[in-house]
Scaffold this motif. Structure first.
Motif, PDB file in Angstrom:
ATOM      1  N   SER A 343     -31.242  31.417  -3.266  1.00 21.73           N
ATOM      2  CA  SER A 343     -32.206  30.369  -3.626  1.00 21.73           C
ATOM      3  C   SER A 343     -33.613  30.940  -3.705  1.00 21.73           C
ATOM      4  CB  SER A 343     -32.158  29.235  -2.593  1.00 21.73           C
ATOM      5  OG  SER A 343     -30.891  28.627  -2.567  1.00 21.73           O
ATOM      6  N   ALA A 344     -33.956  31.826  -2.772  1.00 23.40           N
ATOM      7  CA  ALA A 344     -35.288  32.434  -2.779  1.00 23.40           C
ATOM      8  C   ALA A 344     -35.496  33.291  -4.025  1.00 23.40           C
ATOM      9  CB  ALA A 344     -35.482  33.271  -1.517  1.00 23.40           C
ATOM     10  N   MET A 345     -34.465  34.039  -4.429  1.00 23.65           N
ATOM     11  CA  MET A 345     -34.600  34.884  -5.622  1.00 23.65           C
ATOM     12  C   MET A 345     -34.735  34.039  -6.889  1.00 23.65           C
ATOM     13  SD  MET A 345     -32.204  38.259  -4.984  1.00 23.65           S
ATOM     14  CE  MET A 345     -30.707  37.439  -4.448  1.00 23.65           C
ATOM     15  N   ILE A 346     -34.046  32.914  -6.945  1.00 20.66           N
ATOM     16  CA  ILE A 346     -34.167  32.024  -8.109  1.00 20.66           C
ATOM     17  C   ILE A 346     -35.588  31.474  -8.209  1.00 20.66           C
ATOM     18  CG2 ILE A 346     -33.439  29.795  -9.050  1.00 20.66           C
ATOM     19  CD1 ILE A 346     -30.629  30.405  -7.900  1.00 20.66           C
ATOM     20  N   LEU A 347     -36.151  31.050  -7.080  1.00 17.68           N
ATOM     21  CA  LEU A 347     -37.510  30.504  -7.089  1.00 17.68           C
ATOM     22  C   LEU A 347     -38.547  31.589  -7.356  1.00 17.68           C
ATOM     23  CD1 LEU A 347     -37.326  27.898  -4.182  1.00 17.68           C
ATOM     24  CD2 LEU A 347     -37.584  27.444  -6.630  1.00 17.68           C
ATOM     25  N   ALA A 348     -38.320  32.792  -6.847  1.00 15.53           N
ATOM     26  CA  ALA A 348     -39.243  33.894  -7.124  1.00 15.53           C
ATOM     27  C   ALA A 348     -39.300  34.173  -8.621  1.00 15.53           C
ATOM     28  CB  ALA A 348     -38.816  35.144  -6.360  1.00 15.53           C
ATOM     29  N   GLU A 349     -38.155  34.189  -9.262  1.00 16.16           N
ATOM     30  CA  GLU A 349     -38.107  34.400 -10.713  1.00 16.16           C
ATOM     31  C   GLU A 349     -38.864  33.291 -11.443  1.00 16.16           C
ATOM     32  OE1 GLU A 349     -37.028  35.815 -14.552  1.00 16.16           O
ATOM     33  OE2 GLU A 349     -37.016  36.788 -12.597  1.00 16.16           O
ATOM     34  N   HIS A 350     -38.793  32.086 -10.943  1.00 21.51           N
ATOM     35  CA  HIS A 350     -39.467  30.950 -11.580  1.00 21.51           C
ATOM     36  C   HIS A 350     -40.988  31.034 -11.435  1.00 21.51           C
ATOM     37  CE1 HIS A 350     -40.256  26.854 -12.904  1.00 21.51           C
ATOM     38  NE2 HIS A 350     -40.928  26.647 -11.769  1.00 21.51           N
ATOM     39  N   TYR A 351     -41.468  31.374 -10.261  1.00 26.84           N
ATOM     40  CA  TYR A 351     -42.912  31.295 -10.001  1.00 26.84           C
ATOM     41  C   TYR A 351     -43.664  32.591 -10.300  1.00 26.84           C
ATOM     42  CZ  TYR A 351     -42.494  26.660  -7.976  1.00 26.84           C
ATOM     43  OH  TYR A 351     -42.281  25.317  -7.800  1.00 26.84           O
ATOM     44  N   GLU A 352     -42.999  33.718 -10.240  1.00 27.58           N
ATOM     45  CA  GLU A 352     -43.684  34.976 -10.544  1.00 27.58           C
ATOM     46  C   GLU A 352     -43.860  35.127 -12.047  1.00 27.58           C
ATOM     47  OE1 GLU A 352     -41.952  37.140  -6.507  1.00 27.58           O
ATOM     48  OE2 GLU A 352     -41.461  37.996  -8.465  1.00 27.58           O
ATOM     49  N   ARG A 353     -44.814  35.938 -12.469  1.00 30.71           N
ATOM     50  CA  ARG A 353     -45.179  36.002 -13.879  1.00 30.71           C
ATOM     51  C   ARG A 353     -44.855  37.340 -14.538  1.00 30.71           C
ATOM     52  NH1 ARG A 353     -51.024  32.762 -13.784  1.00 30.71           N
ATOM     53  NH2 ARG A 353     -50.132  30.735 -13.160  1.00 30.71           N
ATOM     54  N   SER A 354     -44.197  38.214 -13.816  1.00 27.34           N
ATOM     55  CA  SER A 354     -43.791  39.493 -14.403  1.00 27.34           C
ATOM     56  C   SER A 354     -42.508  39.954 -13.734  1.00 27.34           C
ATOM     57  CB  SER A 354     -44.889  40.552 -14.238  1.00 27.34           C
ATOM     58  OG  SER A 354     -45.327  40.610 -12.900  1.00 27.34           O
ATOM     59  N   LYS A 355     -41.742  40.740 -14.442  1.00 26.53           N
ATOM     60  CA  LYS A 355     -40.491  41.276 -13.914  1.00 26.53           C
ATOM     61  C   LYS A 355     -40.802  42.266 -12.800  1.00 26.53           C
ATOM     62  CE  LYS A 355     -36.297  43.673 -15.503  1.00 26.53           C
ATOM     63  NZ  LYS A 355     -35.627  44.269 -16.685  1.00 26.53           N
ATOM     64  N   ARG A 356     -40.092  42.172 -11.702  1.00 27.47           N
ATOM     65  CA  ARG A 356     -40.330  43.111 -10.601  1.00 27.47           C
ATOM     66  C   ARG A 356     -39.873  44.524 -10.965  1.00 27.47           C
ATOM     67  NH1 ARG A 356     -39.007  40.496  -4.697  1.00 27.47           N
ATOM     68  NH2 ARG A 356     -40.074  38.485  -4.948  1.00 27.47           N
ATOM     69  N   GLY A 357     -38.713  44.638 -11.585  1.00 28.91           N
ATOM     70  CA  GLY A 357     -38.227  45.962 -11.956  1.00 28.91           C
ATOM     71  C   GLY A 357     -38.026  46.842 -10.738  1.00 28.91           C
ATOM     72  N   VAL A 358     -38.660  48.012 -10.749  1.00 29.63           N
ATOM     73  CA  VAL A 358     -38.516  48.960  -9.645  1.00 29.63           C
ATOM     74  C   VAL A 358     -39.148  48.414  -8.369  1.00 29.63           C
ATOM     75  CG1 VAL A 358     -39.186  51.261  -8.842  1.00 29.63           C
ATOM     76  CG2 VAL A 358     -38.337  50.954 -11.164  1.00 29.63           C
ATOM     77  N   TYR A 359     -40.234  47.650  -8.498  1.00 29.38           N
ATOM     78  CA  TYR A 359     -40.889  47.089  -7.315  1.00 29.38           C
ATOM     79  C   TYR A 359     -39.913  46.223  -6.524  1.00 29.38           C
ATOM     80  CZ  TYR A 359     -43.764  44.136  -4.369  1.00 29.38           C
ATOM     81  OH  TYR A 359     -44.290  43.468  -3.290  1.00 29.38           O
ATOM     82  N   SER A 360     -39.904  46.413  -5.225  1.00 32.10           N
ATOM     83  CA  SER A 360     -39.005  45.780  -4.256  1.00 32.10           C
ATOM     84  C   SER A 360     -37.548  46.203  -4.429  1.00 32.10           C
ATOM     85  CB  SER A 360     -39.145  44.250  -4.222  1.00 32.10           C
ATOM     86  OG  SER A 360     -38.669  43.611  -5.360  1.00 32.10           O
ATOM     87  N   GLY A 361     -37.349  47.297  -5.168  1.00 32.58           N
ATOM     88  CA  GLY A 361     -36.081  48.014  -5.146  1.00 32.58           C
ATOM     89  C   GLY A 361     -36.133  49.063  -4.043  1.00 32.58           C
ATOM     90  N   ALA A 362     -35.462  50.192  -4.244  1.00 32.80           N
ATOM     91  CA  ALA A 362     -35.386  51.207  -3.203  1.00 32.80           C
ATOM     92  C   ALA A 362     -35.313  52.604  -3.809  1.00 32.80           C
ATOM     93  CB  ALA A 362     -34.165  50.976  -2.317  1.00 32.80           C
ATOM     94  N   VAL A 363     -36.082  53.533  -3.242  1.00 33.22           N
ATOM     95  CA  VAL A 363     -35.988  54.955  -3.569  1.00 33.22           C
ATOM     96  C   VAL A 363     -35.376  55.667  -2.368  1.00 33.22           C
ATOM     97  CG1 VAL A 363     -37.269  57.087  -4.037  1.00 33.22           C
ATOM     98  CG2 VAL A 363     -37.968  54.967  -5.122  1.00 33.22           C
ATOM     99  N   GLY A 364     -34.488  56.609  -2.622  1.00 40.38           N
ATOM    100  CA  GLY A 364     -33.901  57.338  -1.519  1.00 40.38           C
ATOM    101  C   GLY A 364     -32.929  58.397  -1.981  1.00 40.38           C
ATOM    102  N   TYR A 365     -31.987  58.745  -1.121  1.00 38.50           N
ATOM    103  CA  TYR A 365     -31.046  59.830  -1.452  1.00 38.50           C
ATOM    104  C   TYR A 365     -29.713  59.600  -0.743  1.00 38.50           C
ATOM    105  CZ  TYR A 365     -31.647  61.613   3.253  1.00 38.50           C
ATOM    106  OH  TYR A 365     -31.638  61.720   4.639  1.00 38.50           O
ATOM    107  N   PHE A 366     -28.679  60.160  -1.336  1.00 43.67           N
ATOM    108  CA  PHE A 366     -27.376  60.301  -0.692  1.00 43.67           C
ATOM    109  C   PHE A 366     -27.255  61.755  -0.246  1.00 43.67           C
ATOM    110  CE2 PHE A 366     -26.826  56.819  -3.710  1.00 43.67           C
ATOM    111  CZ  PHE A 366     -26.247  55.840  -2.910  1.00 43.67           C
ATOM    112  N   GLY A 367     -26.795  61.975   0.981  1.00 45.13           N
ATOM    113  CA  GLY A 367     -26.702  63.327   1.515  1.00 45.13           C
ATOM    114  C   GLY A 367     -25.304  63.907   1.386  1.00 45.13           C
ATOM    115  N   PRO A 368     -25.170  65.215   1.593  1.00 44.75           N
ATOM    116  CA  PRO A 368     -23.876  65.891   1.429  1.00 44.75           C
ATOM    117  C   PRO A 368     -22.851  65.525   2.495  1.00 44.75           C
ATOM    118  CG  PRO A 368     -25.532  67.414   2.269  1.00 44.75           C
ATOM    119  CD  PRO A 368     -26.260  66.158   1.928  1.00 44.75           C
ATOM    120  N   ASN A 369     -23.310  64.981   3.623  1.00 48.26           N
ATOM    121  CA  ASN A 369     -22.396  64.662   4.727  1.00 48.26           C
ATOM    122  C   ASN A 369     -22.013  63.187   4.764  1.00 48.26           C
ATOM    123  OD1 ASN A 369     -24.869  63.642   5.408  1.00 48.26           O
ATOM    124  ND2 ASN A 369     -24.925  64.512   7.474  1.00 48.26           N
ATOM    125  N   GLY A 370     -22.342  62.438   3.708  1.00 51.90           N
ATOM    126  CA  GLY A 370     -22.004  61.021   3.675  1.00 51.90           C
ATOM    127  C   GLY A 370     -23.113  60.108   4.136  1.00 51.90           C
TER     128      GLY A 370
END
Length: 424
Positions: A343-370
């Motif tokens: 419900s929060a994501m639906i309302l955020a899409e309604h009230y915000e005025r630009s696509k979030r895209g990478v913002y509020s996503g995640a940057v990181g890595y997967f390691g060799p040991n799992g």
């Protein structure tokens, strides 16, 4: 595979700048810097990946499944990012707001070279570690070029922002949601910046434990985020949501008062508890029964610009779940959505005025040991060097007790470090 070689540096801060300058000569770069913050869940102080022997760039649709196949076919350190809009393949959601950045929704790559630094030890993995060490050690740090200041606009005026917060509070009063993370975009249509120098300045002004720089050809992520989204260490999963922000004060006594006031602020504490409950629920999907627990509640952490309340929620991984499934079970992170989540994501899409895209996503890595480790993309500049479009969002948790004027002020506080860099 070639065996990595270990070297010793006597000047970490100089070496890491030289190493990043060298890495930036490649089209694909990922850099993580803990900035000397003590973190029991990090396995290195600095991570650098330079050059891509293979990469995965996708739009939302079947991205998590393709990422899982990609990880099955490759080993080693695999860095990259997940955009917020991958939510659309996890739930019946849409992202129809304008997007001028045009980043892929998902991007990971197999590095040609990796550099891991812990203390004074530098581990280099690639075809010629000794040659890489020599090149970096002899690299000359250039004098930064002077960039013209960037003129920043916002999608909301103060009045519009406050009116929108008031409307959102109406949804809370009606019981549609309990809390929502509402964001606004600051942008420039004609920005000419040196992305690497901009990152180095931002990292100096706002050194945070999950700072990152990612270059995907003409797309750049320039981040001073303090927040961890999700990490796996062995069979343990760790999430550290942030909710609760207060400005720093140059006066030591007043700064201490700011900290005490934050720790006693009922609204900020309530925000934190709501998101902790959401994260606990998300982790339950990936946890052995009965293992989800709050390791730390309302931890007070101080950074150069702000004090933050950070909680730590952990669990033991359920057998049979892949890393991709674990991440999908918690994505996007609750601290950037609200509750109830859909419900929060639906309302955020309604009230915000630009696509979030990478913002509020995640940057990181997967390691060799799992293991894996991903941050939350906040306090972050996004830049498309091809069309010269620059963007950064700030957001805040809106609850029943939110004061619209104070919410707007908090959104500006979170933008201070980036605005300072762009005005230099």
């Amino acid at each position: 595979m070639p065996v990595p070689q270990v070297f010793i540096t006597s000047d970490l801060d100089t070496f890491k700048v030289k190493a990043l300058l060298w890495a930036n000569t490649f089209k694909d770069v990922c850099y993580f810097d803990s900035n000397h913050h003590d973190d029991p869940y990090s396995v290195f102080d600095i991570f650098i990946a330079a050059g891509a022997s293979e990469k995965l760039t996708l739009a939302a649709g079947n991205a998590f499944k393709q990422l899982e196949d990609f990880l099955k076919d490759h080993t080693g350190y695999i860095p990259g990012y997940l955009s917020y809009d991958l939510k659309n393949e996890l739930e019946s959601l849409e992202s129809n707001n304008p997007d001028k950045l045009n980043f892929p929704d998902l991007y990971f790559f197999i590095p040609e070279n990796t550099i891991l630094i812990k203390g004074d030890e530098v581990q280099i993995h690639g075809t010629n570690p000794e040659g890489t060490w020599e090149i970096i050690s002899n690299y000359m740090i250039p004098i930064p070029t002077v960039s013209r200041p960037v003129n920043i606009s916002s999608r909301f005026t103060r009045t519009e922002y406050e009116q929108t917060v008031t409307e959102i509070k109406g949804h809370i009063q009606r019981g549609d949601i309990y809390e929502i993370n509402f964001c606004q975009e600051f942008y420039s249509d004609d920005a000419e910046i040196d992305p690497l120098n901009t990152f180095l300045r931002l990292n100096k002004i706002s050194p945070t434990p999950f700072s990152s720089y990612l270059k995907l050809d003409q797309h750049y992520i320039i981040s001073a985020t303090p927040e961890r989204f999700l990490s796996r260490k062995g069979q343990k999963l760790i999430s550290q949501p942030i909710k609760g922000t207060s400005a720093r004060n140059s006066d030591v006594q007043k700064d201490e008062e700011q900290k005490k006031n934050l720790q006693a602020d009922e609204k900020e504490l309530a925000e934190n508890v709501m998101i902790v409950d959401l994260v606990r629920n998300d982790l339950t999907k990936s946890a052995k029964p009965g293992t989800v627990k709050v390791e730390e509640l309302f931890g007070l952490y101080s950074f150069k610009q702000v004090h933050q309340l950070i909680s730590t929620v952990v669990c033991e991984r359920k057998e049979g779940l892949s890393n991709t499934q674990i991440i999908a079970n918690t994505f996007p992170m609750g601290s950037m959505t609200g509750a109830p989540k859909i419900s929060a994501m639906i309302l955020a899409e309604h009230y915000e005025r630009s696509k979030r895209g990478v913002y509020s996503g995640a940057v990181g890595y997967f390691g060799p040991n799992g293991d894996f480790d991903f941050n939350v993309i906040i306090r972050t500049l996004l830049y498309n060097n091809e069309n010269k479009y620059l963007s950064f969002h700030t957001g805040g948790a809106i609850t029943f007790d939110s004061d619209p004027a104070l919410e707007y002020d908090e959104s500006l506080l979170k933008a201070e470090a980036i605005i300072e860099v762009l005005r230099e």
